[in-house]
Design an enzyme around this catalytic site. Structure first.
Site, PDB file in Angstrom:
ATOM      1  N   SER A 247       0.744  -1.237   0.068  1.00 14.84           N
ATOM      2  CA  SER A 247       0.184   0.266  -0.426  1.00 14.84           C
ATOM      3  C   SER A 247       0.878   1.311  -0.493  1.00 14.84           C
ATOM      4  O   SER A 247       2.320   1.532   0.413  1.00 14.84           O
ATOM      5  CB  SER A 247      -1.104   0.134   0.614  1.00 14.84           C
ATOM      6  OG  SER A 247      -0.660   0.814   2.146  1.00 14.84           O
ATOM      7  N   LYS A 248      -0.177   2.279  -0.537  1.00  9.45           N
ATOM      8  CA  LYS A 248       0.868   3.239  -0.680  1.00  9.45           C
ATOM      9  C   LYS A 248       1.097   3.581   0.771  1.00  9.45           C
ATOM     10  O   LYS A 248       2.429   4.351   1.759  1.00  9.45           O
ATOM     11  CB  LYS A 248       0.086   4.436  -1.186  1.00  9.45           C
ATOM     12  CG  LYS A 248       0.575   5.772  -2.314  1.00  9.45           C
ATOM     13  CD  LYS A 248      -0.045   6.321  -2.672  1.00  9.45           C
ATOM     14  CE  LYS A 248       0.835   7.464  -3.753  1.00  9.45           C
ATOM     15  NZ  LYS A 248      -0.463   8.031  -3.956  1.00  9.45           N
ATOM     16  N   ARG A 249       0.805   3.764   1.541  1.00  9.24           N
ATOM     17  CA  ARG A 249       0.811   4.117   2.983  1.00  9.24           C
ATOM     18  C   ARG A 249       2.041   3.567   3.491  1.00  9.24           C
ATOM     19  O   ARG A 249       3.024   4.243   4.376  1.00  9.24           O
ATOM     20  CB  ARG A 249       0.003   3.848   3.916  1.00  9.24           C
ATOM     21  CG  ARG A 249      -0.563   4.497   5.703  1.00  9.24           C
ATOM     22  CD  ARG A 249      -1.863   5.091   6.450  1.00  9.24           C
ATOM     23  NE  ARG A 249      -3.065   4.490   5.215  1.00  9.24           N
ATOM     24  CZ  ARG A 249      -3.466   3.336   6.128  1.00  9.24           C
ATOM     25  NH1 ARG A 249      -3.001   2.942   7.150  1.00  9.24           N
ATOM     26  NH2 ARG A 249      -4.418   2.527   5.904  1.00  9.24           N
TER      27      ARG A 249
END
Ligand code: GLU
Length: 495
Positions: A247-249
């Site tokens: 995920s980008k997070r």
């Protein structure tokens, strides 16, 4: 035979990430292979989370990858009437019912079932058998209701054949009477998705395994709506090298397609990387042209187990999965120059160092330089950074060559201008004569030739390594070589 129709239906709630792009690619490849159609549908029913910027980003990413579609983009939100009509049909045909149970009441029952360790903790179907009079009474009393699907009261297993995973089944008893319309009258995504796939006459649903829990319920919806069941193929999730969801997070920009565009990846090379993330051809072929890939691709050869995006955060050596870089390098170094040239042009334009003459009187020089320097490059960005000295004067002389090849020889301050004078006198200026000149001078100075050559490389290109030194002299040209060799202040900034 029915028409082969696939779809890519992203929810525009974020960026186009590696997993989404891979799903789009698999759908595209299969549609192209089968002579079918690919439909792009933007699933924007979640109006709070959907954004136009996300839609634009997805469209831009697909365009960059070269994944074209035959219909769409359709927007799911434009078909709300169609979704409501599907719910009404289910209600009218007795496949769904109104449920007036209050949320709090359901929660109390759920907790009790959990505490009693009942094997199935779902809706107790209290409203499933209400009479028309009871329903009318509740409606008259103004009680809100949701609409639930009436899961058939059957013995045995509900299932479908997955092209990747084989037979997938669940016992009917384990399927809840799931909600298809909220109390505010809005149909749930699960139903909208099926209603749209029926409307779009989708023959194959190829999507991530994260949707599998929906699929069994959707199989029931197809049956109840008397629509033919599409063929399903669920593709493995993409995990990181510690088996965590990407995920980008937690991983940053590196999971977004945009990152690869900005880093100067070649779109086809990136597709070639993506396709191998979860599919294998069954041979050891690793690089595929577009046509080769379309003909080699099959849904059956999609892997069952998770794909690994082999990226380690903070690894200075590899800014992304080394395999993605290696595939990009392969294409960068072997693709026809005529195809690479426009991409280099775009890179130089963006970097503000494009010269119109490269398209005209300096065309052959431009192509010669690309051929010479691409061998060590990783991405298109390198043409405007590591390769900048070939196109501009504002190139950086890197730390490494300065430390290793310049600092130990302060005399270079005098030697390089002297070499410049001698090279200026050469007529004609050939690689052989330039080399002889440099070697003769090193001998006079009682230095190894490498001392002069390495320093020349540093001042002429800013780099520690690169193509053969005398090839560099020729493409840079006598005048520029002489001028740069005299700029010794670039090697020894005033202290
Ligand atoms: N909109 C869903 C998503 O972005 C796709 C669902 C599907 O492929 O059926 O995950």
């Amino acid at each position: 035979m029915t028409e082969i129709r696939l779809r890519f239906p992203p929810s525009p709630t974020g960026y186009l990430h590696i997993g989404g792009a891979r799903t789009a690619l698999y759908n595209w490849l299969y549609a192209r292979k089968m002579g079918g159609k690919l439909i792009l549908r933007i699933e924007d029913t979640d109006s709070e989370r959907s954004t136009e910027a996300s839609t634009d980003g997805i469209l831009d990413g697909l365009k960059w990858l070269g994944i074209d579609y035959d219909e769409g983009p359709y927007f799911q939100s434009h078909f709300a009437a169609n979704h409501r009509a599907a719910a009404q049909r289910l209600l009218d045909s007795g496949h769904a019912y109104k449920c007036f149970c209050a949320k709090e009441e359901l929660e109390v029952k759920r907790q009790a079932a959990l505490a009693a360790k009942l094997p199935f903790v779902g809706y107790d179907r209290a409203c499933r058998h209400l009479t028309p009079e009871q329903i009318a009474a509740k409606e008259d009393a103004g009680l809100p209701h949701v609409i639930r699907f009436k899961t058939p009261d059957r013995q045995g297993m509900l299932g479908y054949n997955d092209m990747v995973l084989g037979r997938i089944e669940v016992n009917y008893k384990e399927i809840d009477d799931f909600v298809i319309v909220r109390s505010d009258g809005s149909p749930l995504y699960l139903l909208c998705n099926v209603a749209d796939d029926i409307r779009d006459r989708i023959s194959h649903v190829v999507r991530g395994q994260d949707h599998m829990t929906n699929t069994l319920k959707q199989v029931l919806l197809y049956e109840a709506l008397a629509a033919p069941l599409p063929i399903f193929a669920h593709i493995p999730l993409t995990l990181d090298n510690k088996k965590a969801k990407i995920s980008k997070r937690s991983h940053g920009e590196v999971v977004a397609v945009q990152f690869y565009k900005e880093m100067g990846f070649l779109p086809w090379a990136f597709n070639n990387y993506l396709v191998l993330l979860g599919w294998s051809p069954g041979t050891d072929q690793e690089f595929f042209s577009r046509d080769e890939l379309i003909s080699a691709f099959s849904l059956e050869r999609i892997n069952k187990s998770s794909a690994i995006f082999n990226y380690t955060k903070g690894d200075a050596k590899f800014f992304t999965d080394p395999k993605a870089i290696a595939i990009n390098e392969h294409y960068l170094r072997t693709m026809p120059i005529a195809e690479l040239a426009p991409l280099v042009e775009e890179e130089l334009r963006q970097a503000g160092i494009w010269d119109e003459a490269y398209a005209d009187e300096k065309r052959s020089w431009f192509l010669e330089v690309i051929t010479l320097i691409r061998d060590r490059f990783h991405t298109l960005k390198d043409f405007s950074t590591a390769g900048r000295a070939y196109f501009a004067e504002d190139y950086v002389i890197e730390e490494k060559p300065l430390k290793k090849n310049v600092a130990p020889y302060p005399e270079l301050k005098n030697w390089l201008p002297l070499l410049a004078d001698r090279l200026a006198a050469l007529n004609p200026f050939t690689a052989e004569r330039a080399e002889e000149t440099a070697r003769a001078m090193a001998e006079e100075l009682s230095q190894k030739p490498g001392v002069l050559m390495n320093a020349m490389r540093a001042i002429l290109t800013g780099q520690l390594a690169g193509p053969a030194m005398f090839d560099i002299l020729l493409v840079i040209g006598q005048e520029t070589v002489v001028r740069r060799l005299r700029q010794t202040e670039r090697l020894f900034p005033a202290q």
